[in-house]
Design an enzyme around this catalytic site. Sequence first.
Site, PDB file in Angstrom:
ATOM      1  N   LYS A 113       0.954  -1.384   0.414  1.00 12.09           N
ATOM      2  CA  LYS A 113      -0.322   0.181   0.224  1.00 12.09           C
ATOM      3  C   LYS A 113       1.067   0.913  -0.075  1.00 12.09           C
ATOM      4  CE  LYS A 113      -4.615   0.978   0.035  1.00 12.09           C
ATOM      5  NZ  LYS A 113      -5.604   0.096  -0.344  1.00 12.09           N
TER       6      LYS A 113
HETATM    7  P1  NAD Z   1     -12.976   7.664  -2.393  1.00 16.79           P
HETATM    8  O1  NAD Z   1     -12.057   8.106  -2.642  1.00 16.79           O
HETATM    9  O2  NAD Z   1     -14.073   7.165  -3.685  1.00 16.79           O
HETATM   10  O3  NAD Z   1     -14.533   7.439  -1.334  1.00 16.79           O
HETATM   11  C1  NAD Z   1     -14.295   7.651  -0.337  1.00 16.79           C
HETATM   12  C2  NAD Z   1     -16.387   8.293  -0.173  1.00 16.79           C
HETATM   13  O4  NAD Z   1     -16.300   8.308   1.135  1.00 16.79           O
HETATM   14  C3  NAD Z   1     -16.556   9.693  -0.761  1.00 16.79           C
HETATM   15  O5  NAD Z   1     -17.821   9.767  -0.963  1.00 16.79           O
HETATM   16  C4  NAD Z   1     -15.904  10.125   0.952  1.00 16.79           C
HETATM   17  O6  NAD Z   1     -16.895  11.961   0.589  1.00 16.79           O
HETATM   18  C5  NAD Z   1     -16.546   9.558   1.773  1.00 16.79           C
HETATM   19  N1  NAD Z   1     -16.570   9.583   3.503  1.00 16.79           N
HETATM   20  C6  NAD Z   1     -15.072  10.637   3.593  1.00 16.79           C
HETATM   21  N2  NAD Z   1     -14.919  10.864   4.987  1.00 16.79           N
HETATM   22  C7  NAD Z   1     -16.228   9.427   5.559  1.00 16.79           C
HETATM   23  C8  NAD Z   1     -17.136   9.704   6.684  1.00 16.79           C
HETATM   24  N3  NAD Z   1     -16.788  10.437   8.041  1.00 16.79           N
HETATM   25  N4  NAD Z   1     -18.402   9.995   6.309  1.00 16.79           N
HETATM   26  C9  NAD Z   1     -19.393   9.656   5.603  1.00 16.79           C
HETATM   27  N5  NAD Z   1     -18.327   9.441   4.517  1.00 16.79           N
HETATM   28  C10 NAD Z   1     -17.771   9.108   4.329  1.00 16.79           C
HETATM   29  O7  NAD Z   1     -12.768   6.053  -1.882  1.00 16.79           O
HETATM   30  P2  NAD Z   1     -12.876   4.714  -2.380  1.00 16.79           P
HETATM   31  O8  NAD Z   1     -12.027   4.263  -3.947  1.00 16.79           O
HETATM   32  O9  NAD Z   1     -14.589   4.511  -3.042  1.00 16.79           O
HETATM   33  O10 NAD Z   1     -12.022   3.820  -1.185  1.00 16.79           O
HETATM   34  C11 NAD Z   1     -13.488   3.762  -0.007  1.00 16.79           C
HETATM   35  C12 NAD Z   1     -12.998   2.921   0.733  1.00 16.79           C
HETATM   36  O11 NAD Z   1     -13.001   1.519   0.332  1.00 16.79           O
HETATM   37  C13 NAD Z   1     -11.397   2.814   1.364  1.00 16.79           C
HETATM   38  O12 NAD Z   1     -11.398   1.812   3.268  1.00 16.79           O
HETATM   39  C14 NAD Z   1     -10.386   2.234   0.605  1.00 16.79           C
HETATM   40  O13 NAD Z   1      -8.664   1.321   1.063  1.00 16.79           O
HETATM   41  C15 NAD Z   1     -11.449   0.553  -0.063  1.00 16.79           C
HETATM   42  N6  NAD Z   1     -11.598   0.072  -1.075  1.00 16.79           N
HETATM   43  C16 NAD Z   1     -10.804   0.568  -2.515  1.00 16.79           C
HETATM   44  C17 NAD Z   1     -10.721  -0.221  -3.365  1.00 16.79           C
HETATM   45  C18 NAD Z   1     -11.080   0.754  -4.745  1.00 16.79           C
HETATM   46  O14 NAD Z   1     -10.900  -0.095  -5.983  1.00 16.79           O
HETATM   47  N7  NAD Z   1     -11.423   1.835  -4.817  1.00 16.79           N
HETATM   48  C19 NAD Z   1     -10.825  -1.138  -3.552  1.00 16.79           C
HETATM   49  C20 NAD Z   1     -11.470  -1.781  -1.873  1.00 16.79           C
HETATM   50  C21 NAD Z   1     -11.070  -1.231  -0.866  1.00 16.79           C
END
Ligand code: NAD
Length: 423
Positions: A113
């Site tokens: 990461k």
């Molecule tokens: P992103 O930046 O696209 O979206 C994050 C979302 O969370 C946004 O809508 C933001 O406004 C919201 N957010 C942030 N703080 C918040 C809060 N306190 N309350 C409510 N909403 C809040 O990120 P993402 O890629 O969607 O990742 C989200 C999670 O999924 C993370 O934990 C990431 O590690 C995990 N993840 C992502 C992927 C991927 O392919 N992008 C894969 C596996 C896991």
Amino acid sequence: MDDSSTKITETTNSFEIAKQQLQIVADAMDLNPGVHEILKRPQRELTVNFPVKMDDGSIQEFTGYRVHHNLARGPAKGGIRFHPETEIDEVRALALWMTIKCAVVNIPFGGAKGGVACDPQKLSSGELERLTRRYTSEISILLGPDKDIPAPDVGTNGQIMAWLMDTYSQQVGHTVPAVVTGKPLAIGGSEGRVEATGRGVVTVAREALLASGGQLPDSRIVVQGFGNVGGAAAALFFRSGAKVIAVSDVNGALFNPKGIDILALQAYQRETKTLIGFPGAEPIPTEDFLTTPCDLLIPAALQNQITAANAPHIKARFVIEGANGPTTPPADIILRENGVTVVPDVLANAGGVTVSYFEWVQSLQSFFWSENEVNSKLESIMVKAFQQVQAAAKRHSCDLRTAAYIVGVSRVADAIQARGIYP
Ligand code: NAD
């Protein structure tokens, strides 16, 4: 499962949480103590401090990280996070979870990461590009299509992956699409990658419901986070006939007991850059959001959202972890005692890295698959992983997180033992 030999304490330090989870599994599966010691620490970590020229002519110093947790099963794979609170322990935890996750879905990668402590919302596009390129250059000693293949995570996207790929390619003197996944289709990205994590979340949610005699249509769903994972999952739930009754993002939360039209909400968000003010739902306080009664609760924002403080009030049948690390270990115990089934992150959100693997394979071969091929291969990997984890849960009489770790850690342990300890 007996937790007696494991010290479970509430903490917001993600790496401490990851190590507690590992300890629970080491006890449950009688893990070789040497392998346990190896998995407790990342194999290598790089911290970089680097300057970026800002639009106003000033120079700002940023700190970034790239951590390789364990590479026994293959090259390092894991996303890059741009977030103001990113720090080394968060990156270590996320790298450890990647090691387990790649093994749970049985794809040939080790866990990694990266991240930069910054607020991408406050940077101009030019500043973001310069920051991304300099960070890439600083960590490029680790990168390579056979060494370390980044992908998007919180605060990063396909454009940032394109700048990363271009910077690396400039350094080695030729175009290397396979150095990164989650890149745009125009430079060799994969069909289906953008929504892959959300699609995987929906697939395991469906399987979990089916296993308990339920089904997606008419299920009431609450989704926290409306980004890459939460937005895509909400849209696929909506298309499957489920009722997404509440969604939230960093700015606020929305509720409609009859179900929110997620496609209309996505169109509204594209236009206004926020969920706030959407006419098809009522605003609700974010404090009560996670305790909204529902069938499936999908945390898809950040870590440490379900804690010992709010877990007793969760009124969901299932928690499907779209985010990494949304549930603390004490909260896990409370949910289990209250009959809430948690489908853990290392299984539930593994659709992203699975299609990243497909993208890497396509980039290496310069031969591209249709969206249907990608989605159907993803479906079969996610269903198989769910079934293997469920079977392990039955075999060991444990919860799904412990079972997923048993499946993943066993595969990593086998790889470590097969390769042996050098010299
Ligand atoms: P992103 O930046 O696209 O979206 C994050 C979302 O969370 C946004 O809508 C933001 O406004 C919201 N957010 C942030 N703080 C918040 C809060 N306190 N309350 C409510 N909403 C809040 O990120 P993402 O890629 O969607 O990742 C989200 C999670 O999924 C993370 O934990 C990431 O590690 C995990 N993840 C992502 C992927 C991927 O392919 N992008 C894969 C596996 C896991």
